[in-house]
Design a protein around this motif. Structure first.
Motif, PDB file in Angstrom:
ATOM      1  N   GLY A 171       2.584 -29.463   9.547  1.00 23.76           N
ATOM      2  CA  GLY A 171       2.721 -28.007   9.661  1.00 23.76           C
ATOM      3  C   GLY A 171       3.504 -27.538  10.862  1.00 23.76           C
ATOM      4  N   TYR A 172       3.390 -28.263  11.973  1.00 21.81           N
ATOM      5  CA  TYR A 172       4.116 -27.863  13.178  1.00 21.81           C
ATOM      6  C   TYR A 172       5.631 -27.889  12.959  1.00 21.81           C
ATOM      7  N   ARG A 173       6.080 -28.675  11.985  1.00 19.29           N
ATOM      8  CA  ARG A 173       7.521 -28.754  11.697  1.00 19.29           C
ATOM      9  C   ARG A 173       8.016 -27.513  10.948  1.00 19.29           C
ATOM     10  N   PHE A 174       7.081 -26.783  10.359  1.00 24.21           N
ATOM     11  CA  PHE A 174       7.403 -25.567   9.623  1.00 24.21           C
ATOM     12  C   PHE A 174       6.747 -24.377  10.323  1.00 24.21           C
ATOM     13  N   SER A 175       7.082 -24.239  11.590  1.00 28.90           N
ATOM     14  CA  SER A 175       6.424 -23.249  12.439  1.00 28.90           C
ATOM     15  C   SER A 175       6.636 -21.812  11.952  1.00 28.90           C
ATOM     16  N   GLY A 176       7.733 -21.562  11.269  1.00 34.92           N
ATOM     17  CA  GLY A 176       7.992 -20.216  10.751  1.00 34.92           C
ATOM     18  C   GLY A 176       7.012 -19.804   9.668  1.00 34.92           C
ATOM     19  N   ILE A 177       6.341 -20.783   9.090  1.00 35.98           N
ATOM     20  CA  ILE A 177       5.314 -20.517   8.078  1.00 35.98           C
ATOM     21  C   ILE A 177       3.918 -20.697   8.687  1.00 35.98           C
ATOM     22  N   SER A 178       3.709 -21.804   9.383  1.00 32.56           N
ATOM     23  CA  SER A 178       2.363 -22.142   9.862  1.00 32.56           C
ATOM     24  C   SER A 178       1.865 -21.212  10.970  1.00 32.56           C
ATOM     25  N   ILE A 179       2.732 -20.825  11.887  1.00 35.60           N
ATOM     26  CA  ILE A 179       2.276 -19.987  13.003  1.00 35.60           C
ATOM     27  C   ILE A 179       1.949 -18.561  12.537  1.00 35.60           C
ATOM     28  N   PRO A 180       2.787 -17.909  11.730  1.00 34.59           N
ATOM     29  CA  PRO A 180       2.359 -16.588  11.226  1.00 34.59           C
ATOM     30  C   PRO A 180       1.054 -16.662  10.429  1.00 34.59           C
ATOM     31  N   PHE A 181       0.860 -17.748   9.677  1.00 36.76           N
ATOM     32  CA  PHE A 181      -0.394 -17.922   8.940  1.00 36.76           C
ATOM     33  C   PHE A 181      -1.569 -18.042   9.917  1.00 36.76           C
ATOM     34  N   MET A 182      -1.380 -18.820  10.976  1.00 33.97           N
ATOM     35  CA  MET A 182      -2.416 -18.987  11.990  1.00 33.97           C
ATOM     36  C   MET A 182      -2.731 -17.640  12.650  1.00 33.97           C
ATOM     37  N   GLN A 183      -1.698 -16.891  12.979  1.00 33.15           N
ATOM     38  CA  GLN A 183      -1.895 -15.586  13.604  1.00 33.15           C
ATOM     39  C   GLN A 183      -2.668 -14.642  12.673  1.00 33.15           C
ATOM     40  N   LEU A 184      -2.334 -14.678  11.399  1.00 31.38           N
ATOM     41  CA  LEU A 184      -3.034 -13.847  10.417  1.00 31.38           C
ATOM     42  C   LEU A 184      -4.509 -14.241  10.337  1.00 31.38           C
ATOM     43  N   LYS A 185      -4.776 -15.523  10.290  1.00 31.79           N
ATOM     44  CA  LYS A 185      -6.149 -16.016  10.204  1.00 31.79           C
ATOM     45  C   LYS A 185      -6.946 -15.602  11.442  1.00 31.79           C
ATOM     46  N   ILE A 186      -6.367 -15.749  12.599  1.00 28.89           N
ATOM     47  CA  ILE A 186      -7.039 -15.348  13.844  1.00 28.89           C
ATOM     48  C   ILE A 186      -7.315 -13.845  13.827  1.00 28.89           C
ATOM     49  N   SER A 187      -6.347 -13.061  13.392  1.00 32.37           N
ATOM     50  CA  SER A 187      -6.541 -11.607  13.322  1.00 32.37           C
ATOM     51  C   SER A 187      -7.670 -11.248  12.372  1.00 32.37           C
ATOM     52  N   GLN A 188      -7.739 -11.914  11.240  1.00 26.24           N
ATOM     53  CA  GLN A 188      -8.795 -11.630  10.263  1.00 26.24           C
ATOM     54  C   GLN A 188     -10.174 -11.956  10.836  1.00 26.24           C
ATOM     55  N   ILE A 189     -10.283 -13.056  11.528  1.00 28.85           N
ATOM     56  CA  ILE A 189     -11.571 -13.488  12.074  1.00 28.85           C
ATOM     57  C   ILE A 189     -12.029 -12.563  13.201  1.00 28.85           C
ATOM     58  N   THR A 190     -11.109 -12.100  14.012  1.00 27.53           N
ATOM     59  CA  THR A 190     -11.470 -11.321  15.200  1.00 27.53           C
ATOM     60  C   THR A 190     -11.320  -9.817  15.030  1.00 27.53           C
ATOM     61  N   GLN A 191     -10.954  -9.353  13.851  1.00 27.90           N
ATOM     62  CA  GLN A 191     -10.622  -7.934  13.677  1.00 27.90           C
ATOM     63  C   GLN A 191     -11.752  -6.970  14.024  1.00 27.90           C
ATOM     64  N   SER A 192     -12.997  -7.404  13.933  1.00 27.15           N
ATOM     65  CA  SER A 192     -14.097  -6.496  14.242  1.00 27.15           C
ATOM     66  C   SER A 192     -14.314  -6.315  15.742  1.00 27.15           C
ATOM     67  N   VAL A 193     -13.715  -7.187  16.565  1.00 28.10           N
ATOM     68  CA  VAL A 193     -13.927  -7.089  18.007  1.00 28.10           C
ATOM     69  C   VAL A 193     -12.638  -7.073  18.830  1.00 28.10           C
ATOM     70  N   VAL A 194     -11.528  -7.442  18.221  1.00 31.70           N
ATOM     71  CA  VAL A 194     -10.256  -7.475  18.937  1.00 31.70           C
ATOM     72  C   VAL A 194      -9.238  -6.642  18.168  1.00 31.70           C
ATOM     73  N   PHE A 195      -8.580  -5.740  18.861  1.00 28.43           N
ATOM     74  CA  PHE A 195      -7.541  -4.938  18.239  1.00 28.43           C
ATOM     75  C   PHE A 195      -6.178  -5.516  18.579  1.00 28.43           C
ATOM     76  N   VAL A 196      -5.381  -5.782  17.556  1.00 32.60           N
ATOM     77  CA  VAL A 196      -4.011  -6.225  17.763  1.00 32.60           C
ATOM     78  C   VAL A 196      -3.165  -4.971  17.969  1.00 32.60           C
ATOM     79  N   LYS A 197      -2.301  -5.004  18.948  1.00 28.99           N
ATOM     80  CA  LYS A 197      -1.560  -3.828  19.389  1.00 28.99           C
ATOM     81  C   LYS A 197      -0.913  -3.047  18.251  1.00 28.99           C
TER      82      LYS A 197
END
Length: 139
Positions: A97-123
């Motif tokens: 996945g690290y070789r396809f960072s244009g796909i894997s990193i946005p997916f990771m960011q989305l997942k983190i946002s979903q998990i933390t959305q009740s306590v962390v606001f993304v700008k």
């Protein structure tokens, strides 16, 4: 030094924010379940802080992928804070996945946002915009 009125306003705001979070029981329970392993094993906190911090800091997906890959390899003992599926996804990320960072990193960011959305606001999120609008109107 805060005066008495500023302290009252801060306490009212804290109560208002806490009430809003508690009203969304499902979100707070889900986040609480996610947070429990971290509270039980505080030595995992630096790993998670580094992971969350780097996931949104760099504008370079490849630089982020390289850092995350190295961080995951160095802290495999902390993976227990993630679900089984997330652990499998991390293994897949490290393998290819690290070789396809244009796909894997946005997916990771989305997942983190979903998990933390009740306590962390993304700008740039709609929830942040709504909160900011409300707070501006209150001032």
């Amino acid at each position: 030094m805060l005066n008495e009125q500023e302290v009252r306003q801060a306490l009212l705001l804290a109560k208002k924010l806490q009430t809003a979070v508690l009203a969304d029981k499902k979100a707070s329970q889900t986040f609480g379940k996610r947070l429990r392993p971290l509270l039980e094993n505080p030595h995992d906190k630096p790993f998670l802080i580094h992971l969350l911090d780097v996931a949104f800091r760099s504008n370079s997906y490849q630089a982020t992928a390289n850092f995350v890959r190295k961080l995951l390899a160095q802290h495999e003992e902390s993976w227990h804070i993630f679900s089984g599926l997330e652990q499998q996804m991390m293994k897949l990320f490290q393998w290819i996945g690290y070789r396809f960072s244009g796909i894997s990193i946005p997916f990771m960011q989305l997942k983190i946002s979903q998990i933390t959305q009740s306590v962390v606001f993304v700008k740039d999120s709609s929830s942040f915009a709504k909160l900011n609008k409300t707070r501006t109107a209150e001032d």
